[in-house]
Design an enzyme around this catalytic site. Sequence first.
Site, PDB file in Angstrom:
ATOM      1  N   HIS A   1       3.614   6.658  -6.914  1.00 19.23           N
ATOM      2  CA  HIS A   1       2.918   7.866  -7.350  1.00 19.23           C
ATOM      3  C   HIS A   1       3.856   9.074  -7.244  1.00 19.23           C
ATOM      4  O   HIS A   1       3.861   9.952  -8.115  1.00 19.23           O
ATOM      5  CB  HIS A   1       1.682   8.063  -6.470  1.00 19.23           C
ATOM      6  CG  HIS A   1       0.596   8.870  -7.102  1.00 19.23           C
ATOM      7  ND1 HIS A   1      -0.593   9.136  -6.473  1.00 19.23           N
ATOM      8  CD2 HIS A   1       0.502   9.485  -8.298  1.00 19.23           C
ATOM      9  CE1 HIS A   1      -1.376   9.855  -7.250  1.00 19.23           C
ATOM     10  NE2 HIS A   1      -0.727  10.086  -8.366  1.00 19.23           N
TER      11      HIS A   1
ATOM     12  N   HIS B   1       1.873   4.411  -2.915  1.00 18.63           N
ATOM     13  CA  HIS B   1       1.983   5.864  -2.769  1.00 18.63           C
ATOM     14  C   HIS B   1       3.346   6.350  -3.248  1.00 18.63           C
ATOM     15  O   HIS B   1       3.448   7.389  -3.913  1.00 18.63           O
ATOM     16  CB  HIS B   1       1.804   6.257  -1.296  1.00 18.63           C
ATOM     17  CG  HIS B   1       0.396   6.273  -0.815  1.00 18.63           C
ATOM     18  ND1 HIS B   1      -0.626   6.921  -1.478  1.00 18.63           N
ATOM     19  CD2 HIS B   1      -0.176   5.735   0.302  1.00 18.63           C
ATOM     20  CE1 HIS B   1      -1.759   6.792  -0.805  1.00 18.63           C
ATOM     21  NE2 HIS B   1      -1.515   6.064   0.275  1.00 18.63           N
TER      22      HIS B   1
ATOM     23  N   HIS C   1       0.829  -1.205   0.000  1.00 13.94           N
ATOM     24  CA  HIS C   1       0.000   0.000   0.000  1.00 13.94           C
ATOM     25  C   HIS C   1       0.868   1.261   0.000  1.00 13.94           C
ATOM     26  O   HIS C   1       0.720   2.133  -0.869  1.00 13.94           O
ATOM     27  CB  HIS C   1      -0.915  -0.015   1.235  1.00 13.94           C
ATOM     28  CG  HIS C   1      -1.801   1.186   1.353  1.00 13.94           C
ATOM     29  ND1 HIS C   1      -3.140   1.157   1.049  1.00 13.94           N
ATOM     30  CD2 HIS C   1      -1.556   2.461   1.753  1.00 13.94           C
ATOM     31  CE1 HIS C   1      -3.678   2.335   1.244  1.00 13.94           C
ATOM     32  NE2 HIS C   1      -2.722   3.160   1.674  1.00 13.94           N
ATOM     33  N   GLU C   2       1.764   1.360   0.956  1.00 15.48           N
ATOM     34  CA  GLU C   2       2.603   2.554   1.050  1.00 15.48           C
ATOM     35  C   GLU C   2       3.559   2.649  -0.139  1.00 15.48           C
ATOM     36  O   GLU C   2       3.878   3.746  -0.605  1.00 15.48           O
ATOM     37  CB  GLU C   2       3.374   2.562   2.370  1.00 15.48           C
ATOM     38  CG  GLU C   2       2.497   2.541   3.615  1.00 15.48           C
ATOM     39  CD  GLU C   2       1.440   3.635   3.644  1.00 15.48           C
ATOM     40  OE1 GLU C   2       1.651   4.701   3.019  1.00 15.48           O
ATOM     41  OE2 GLU C   2       0.396   3.430   4.285  1.00 15.48           O
TER      42      GLU C   2
END
Length: 703
Positions: free
Chosen positions: A490, A487, A483-484
């Site tokens: 991105h 990020h 999940h992190e």
Amino acid sequence: MDENKIEKVNRDNIFFTAYGTPHDTVPFDRIRFEDYEEAFMEGIRRDDESIEKLINDPEEPTFENTIARVDISKGEHYYDLLDRVSNVFSCMMSAETSDEMDALAQKLSPILTQHANDVTLNKALFERIKYVYEHHRELTPEEQMLLDKSYDGFVRSGALLDEAGKDQLRKLTEEAGMLSLQFSQNLLKENKAYTLHLTEEEALDGLPQTAIDAAAQAAREQNLEGWVFTLDFPSYSPFITYATRRDLREQMFMARNTVCTHDNTENNLAICQRLVNLRREMAQLLGFETYADYVLKHRMASNVDNVYKLLNDLIDAYKPTAESEKQALQEIATRLEGEDFKMMPWDTAFYSHKLQMEKYNLDAEMLRPYFQLSNVIKGVFGLATKLYGITFRENNDIPVYHPDVKAYEVFDRDGSYLAVLYADFHPRRGKQGGAWMTEFQGQWIDRKGNNVRPHASLVMNFTKPTDDKPALLTLGEVETFLHEFGHSLHGMFANTRFESLSGTNVWWDFVELPSQFMENYAVERDFLRTFAFHYETGEVIPDELIDRIIRSRNFMAGMACLRQVSFGLLDMAYYTKKDAFSEDIIPFEKKAWEKAILGKQLPDTCMTVQFSHIMAGGYAAGYYSYKWAEVLEADAFSMFKQNGIFDQETAQRFRDNILSKGGTEHPMTLYKRFRGQEPTIDALLMRNGIDRENNVPNKSSNL
């Protein structure tokens, strides 16, 4: 302090000069505590000087000399000093704080809020921006987005208010800034203050050896005999899941769920009430009925009705499944404990584990041996290599702020430098709980055409290594890493002209798409087999065990969904208030989310006082974003499932249209360019095994 001393400090302050480190990364080993305050004050002075030059520019305001100049100007320096020190200081406040840092943060908070207000309420500066807004040349989509964001940002910060209104807004924002900071500091202190110290071995019954070993190590670190358990997730979660001593599970549960409610200086109840009112007052001063109306103007959801529609559709879809799951838990508990047994919240994880073992012969501890952290790192980084061709190389010459932290250089498919990535994996005393991605440096293209690359940071709280075992993760921790890492992709793939539009600078109900998208890989067989090797034997994770993971993917999916929806309902209940909020927080909370709660609520527990997302973390009136983005990511991943989960062509489209574009265009425009259509809820329901026809009476295909 005499003038000679000031000159010496100025000359030596690390923030004032080129760092002289690989990729100009932060030289943590050379930062002195006194550097922070001085750099903040000098940064404010430089900001004021740059703005004064801008508003006194005799040239007619244009996009280039006003809007672009504000966004990419580094004054007379190649960096923005205030951004530079702020990025480091805010990251340290979350990952490596101290009493000294906390005190400085409280001192600086009103100064920084006042400075921000001085900028956004500067009439002459706004007049230049307004002139460009009304008289600009034809712009590219990215330029138009920056102009709109700049103009609207000033308006939303009070630029159109009269002087009395501006003064009132200043007071409200300064108080809100201080209270948000105090909320976070109280939460960290309360969480770290609690320990469960056990000295009798029988109290450990049921606990896996990994949890026992970690607790023994924690005790040794405190010079104590026996075992120490804390509220940090790697300690708390195994205890609440496996400990057979029900009274101790209750003690841990109540400790965790009553933090910041006690009669002490860390009580957050009054702070939360005041923050809700401050945000309502700010929104109404700016012409909005509620704070939610203010926030949602710049969200994909666009209005309160659409948020509630999503949350209510999810309740309709998932509640029947959740009720069946709850009944199954009660049945297994009754079978094991007797007809008179009454399930309590501290029993849920314990009997969920029992049920999961019975249905799938699977639990987190079975998987730990296959998830050695060093291998998980290789697996997650290797996934990015498979999808996007990027590679990672640890560089020990890049300074880090704690020995736990690793620093990596990231290179693109063609071998060119792409980014720096820091990874901070384990809990410690000065570190907030949870997991997050942040940046020490964003991405932008400077006036000379140089593409300034980002320095991203992943901060997590994973199971620590012990004296005789490496760090072995749970599947849930692997999902958190993914999940992190989503990020961070991105941020690292950012390729925009303006820093304020790059990377994760997107609307909040879009920002979770890249992160939640990556979680899908955690249960993909072909991905697991690339890194999940037994830490002792080297054996790859057996197919039969992967089959059990896949079959159990939707285990308790209904209850998990309702939990997230309940948080969204609570958030919206606070921030859709039109009148002064004077109710007691705890009973208000119970009522606000009861539609998504199964069973009786405990009178003394409270989520609000530890709900950092909506009180101190920027998700106020936006927590629904996780479910909104879940619809997007399930729809997006269905395209990968169709074309191949490692399909590089599909991945390149995702990178080109989503990951590299930041906030340069409307999120739905970017998504449709990638997907070819608007998202529907169908992929999410299908993935979770929800029968749409039977459970959703009022069907709606699109977000």
